[in-house]
Scaffold this motif. Sequence first.
Motif, PDB file in Angstrom:
ATOM      1  N   VAL B 123       4.176  -2.321   2.393  1.00  0.00           N
ATOM      2  CA  VAL B 123       5.223  -2.223   3.478  1.00  0.00           C
ATOM      3  C   VAL B 123       5.817  -0.778   3.106  1.00  0.00           C
ATOM      4  O   VAL B 123       6.152  -0.179   4.192  1.00  0.00           O
ATOM      5  N   PHE B 166      -3.944   1.830  13.856  1.00  0.00           N
ATOM      6  CA  PHE B 166      -5.127   1.627  13.251  1.00  0.00           C
ATOM      7  C   PHE B 166      -4.889   1.349  12.021  1.00  0.00           C
ATOM      8  O   PHE B 166      -5.512   0.306  11.011  1.00  0.00           O
ATOM      9  N   TYR B 169      -3.499  -2.064  11.278  1.00  0.00           N
ATOM     10  CA  TYR B 169      -4.607  -3.141  11.475  1.00  0.00           C
ATOM     11  C   TYR B 169      -5.164  -3.220  10.154  1.00  0.00           C
ATOM     12  O   TYR B 169      -6.051  -4.411   9.533  1.00  0.00           O
ATOM     13  N   PHE B 173      -6.102  -6.422   7.037  1.00  0.00           N
ATOM     14  CA  PHE B 173      -7.058  -7.097   6.530  1.00  0.00           C
ATOM     15  C   PHE B 173      -7.107  -6.889   5.137  1.00  0.00           C
ATOM     16  O   PHE B 173      -7.486  -8.045   4.549  1.00  0.00           O
ATOM     17  N   GLY B 176      -5.022 -10.066   4.078  1.00  0.00           N
ATOM     18  CA  GLY B 176      -5.326 -11.105   4.391  1.00  0.00           C
ATOM     19  C   GLY B 176      -6.529 -11.485   3.448  1.00  0.00           C
ATOM     20  O   GLY B 176      -6.753 -12.567   2.995  1.00  0.00           O
ATOM     21  N   LEU B 177      -7.193 -10.341   2.880  1.00  0.00           N
ATOM     22  CA  LEU B 177      -8.210 -10.711   1.878  1.00  0.00           C
ATOM     23  C   LEU B 177      -7.634 -10.865   0.500  1.00  0.00           C
ATOM     24  O   LEU B 177      -8.266 -11.741  -0.326  1.00  0.00           O
ATOM     25  N   THR B 181       0.694  -7.439  -1.145  1.00  0.00           N
ATOM     26  CA  THR B 181       0.766  -6.263  -0.291  1.00  0.00           C
ATOM     27  C   THR B 181       0.906  -5.171  -1.591  1.00  0.00           C
ATOM     28  O   THR B 181       0.813  -4.034  -1.591  1.00  0.00           O
ATOM     29  N   LEU B 201     -15.365  -7.833   6.148  1.00  0.00           N
ATOM     30  CA  LEU B 201     -14.292  -7.715   6.325  1.00  0.00           C
ATOM     31  C   LEU B 201     -13.453  -6.537   5.764  1.00  0.00           C
ATOM     32  O   LEU B 201     -12.654  -5.838   6.054  1.00  0.00           O
ATOM     33  N   LEU B 204     -14.461  -3.473   7.116  1.00  0.00           N
ATOM     34  CA  LEU B 204     -13.775  -3.239   8.539  1.00  0.00           C
ATOM     35  C   LEU B 204     -12.357  -2.742   8.018  1.00  0.00           C
ATOM     36  O   LEU B 204     -12.072  -1.716   8.903  1.00  0.00           O
ATOM     37  N   LEU B 208     -10.825   1.123   9.414  1.00  0.00           N
ATOM     38  CA  LEU B 208      -9.884   1.346  10.129  1.00  0.00           C
ATOM     39  C   LEU B 208      -8.817   2.033   9.336  1.00  0.00           C
ATOM     40  O   LEU B 208      -8.139   2.833  10.153  1.00  0.00           O
TER      41      LEU B 208
END
Lengths: 165, 482
Positions: B123, B166, B169, B173, B176-177, B181, B201, B204, B208
């Motif tokens: 963040v 980008f 995004y 990921f 999420g994995l 943070t 993932l 990806l 990004l």
Amino acid sequence: MNAEFFAFSLFSVFAIGGAVFFLNAIRVMHMALSLAFTFFSLAGIYLLLQAEFLAVVQVLVYAGGISILMIFGIMLTKPEESGASKSFQLHQWLSLIVVTGFFLVIMLIIYQNPIFAPTVKVYSPSVQSIGTTLFKDYAIPFELASILLLVALIGAIVLARKEQK
Amino acid sequence: MKQMAMDLSPEWILLVGIALILIGEILLRENSSRFILGLIAGLTVTASGLFVILQGKEVISLFSDSYVSDPLIRSIKLLLIVGTLLVVILSFSEKLAAKGEYYLLLLSALLGAMTLVSAAELVMLFVSLELLSLSAYVLVGMHQERLASSEAAWKYVVYGGASSAFLLYGMSFFYGLTGTTSLTEMSGNLAVAFTNNNEMLLYLGFFLILVGIGFKIAAVPFHMWAPDIYQGAPTTITTFLAVVSKIAGFAFMLRFLGSLFGTQGIQSVLHGVVIPALLVLSILSMIVGNVIALKQFHLKRMLAYSSIGHAGYMIIAIITILLGGESVAYSSLYYYFVAYLLASTGTFAILQVVAQDKSPDRRVLSGLHKRSPLLAFCLSVFLLSLAGIPFTAGFIGKLTILVGAFGNSLFWVAGIMLLTTVISYYYYFRLIRQMYWQEDEKAEKERVSWSAGFVIALTLIGTFLFGIMPQILLQGIGSWFM
């Protein structure tokens, strides 16, 4: 087909429809309204995902604040009405192909690798716990965000102000 | 509490400076000079630098590890501060600085860059990056009467916004994995995610983020914005973008990749995906940047492409750090930063003097030797340093990067680096030839303002000092964080 699925389909159709209308609208005011519609539908999806706080913030800040601000901005600046957009040109086709390819790749990867969310940690965050996290762990980003807003405000004034000679 | 205020003092000082300039701008009369605001900005930046030095070797970690400051980070902060200070001094003779907001935005951009370097948490990384970018967007577009400036600002906002999307995004990921943070916790969880067959993932997210970072450091193929924006922006701001913003981008890249892919469990990803991707970026940047610079006639565009080439060299240094070169590789990157900062700032300062308000194409340099031999000499030194000729700082910088590349058996890349360096000689020497062997009808001497003269002198001394006696800086870096 249960109610949750029905609600999800409804909200997602509204969200995507709002975005499509936003792109195709000719008048700026219609764009702002369709954007507000998209924001509102997204709040509904958040609610379905049991992120109540996020949903309320989405309605308050985006569907409420940002949309109203945009409509005010449009009313105060009186933008020129542009004519109907031309038919598709080569570079538009190219970008459509690239974006579609990108979308397909991401969808493929996401659907092949489902992340199973940990089911144990279901708790509803209270306002108090959000406040504690925000002002303890995230104090610096919070303060930086306020400076970011100050810079945005000053920057907007600097760029919009005409030189008086 | 008092300790925390002390730990954050470099950033606090900048905040105080921003507030002072804001108040000063309100108090000052419409027509009075804004020199005093520039002075406040300069003093604030200097004070911030002093506090960074005063913190010495202590390792600071605040807000559950989201803000980290160790000697290594502080050394990069010092570079950012020196770069900004030079830009502030250059701005004293810039017409734009008649607006007080100019200095305010410079300080806020520096603040964003400093917290970006210290951030160890997604963040905070993102908010700092946006603070840096947003201030830069406005600074680029401040020349309202020039269409090119507005166009550059507009393009910068669009490209910058897309790259931030980008980046964000990709970060989502990773969140999420790993479910966190914080970069330190993330690196541990990432190895678990990798062994749980979520590697697609992971790739990806990485690609990004690479797109986002590539935009920020202007590496090929994400470089398209750089020439237009370097050309359209006021020269002082071009300096800021080419030096401070770029170094901050590299620090971000190093921190992100270094802390995520540094752990043992994920070494295969590092060697299989991250390093090859960086190698491609680096090779493309070196070749495309230097080859396209050959046919540029506009000086700022040419320097933009040359700085894209330099980004390629710096990525090699980053690769050697990731491969485990650690302190030696780090000091070579740092050395390159210093050399690049000195030479670029000096070049842009001279451009500002020679071209004044005009948009500089190559012809403004014709016969500079006749008009102002001293300026021509200084510019030659800076160009030689950018090209990497011995006895300048740029040579040592390139040499250490090459040695690092050979040490890690990256022979191909080292070869391409040598080849593109030779290509770059052509366009740097073409400018020098223009200055010494071409005549120009314009005969009056160039007027050098004291501020530009000060910056040119300082960077010239630095370029020579670190070129002839590299051990001063190398040992300095070594003793600082070892």
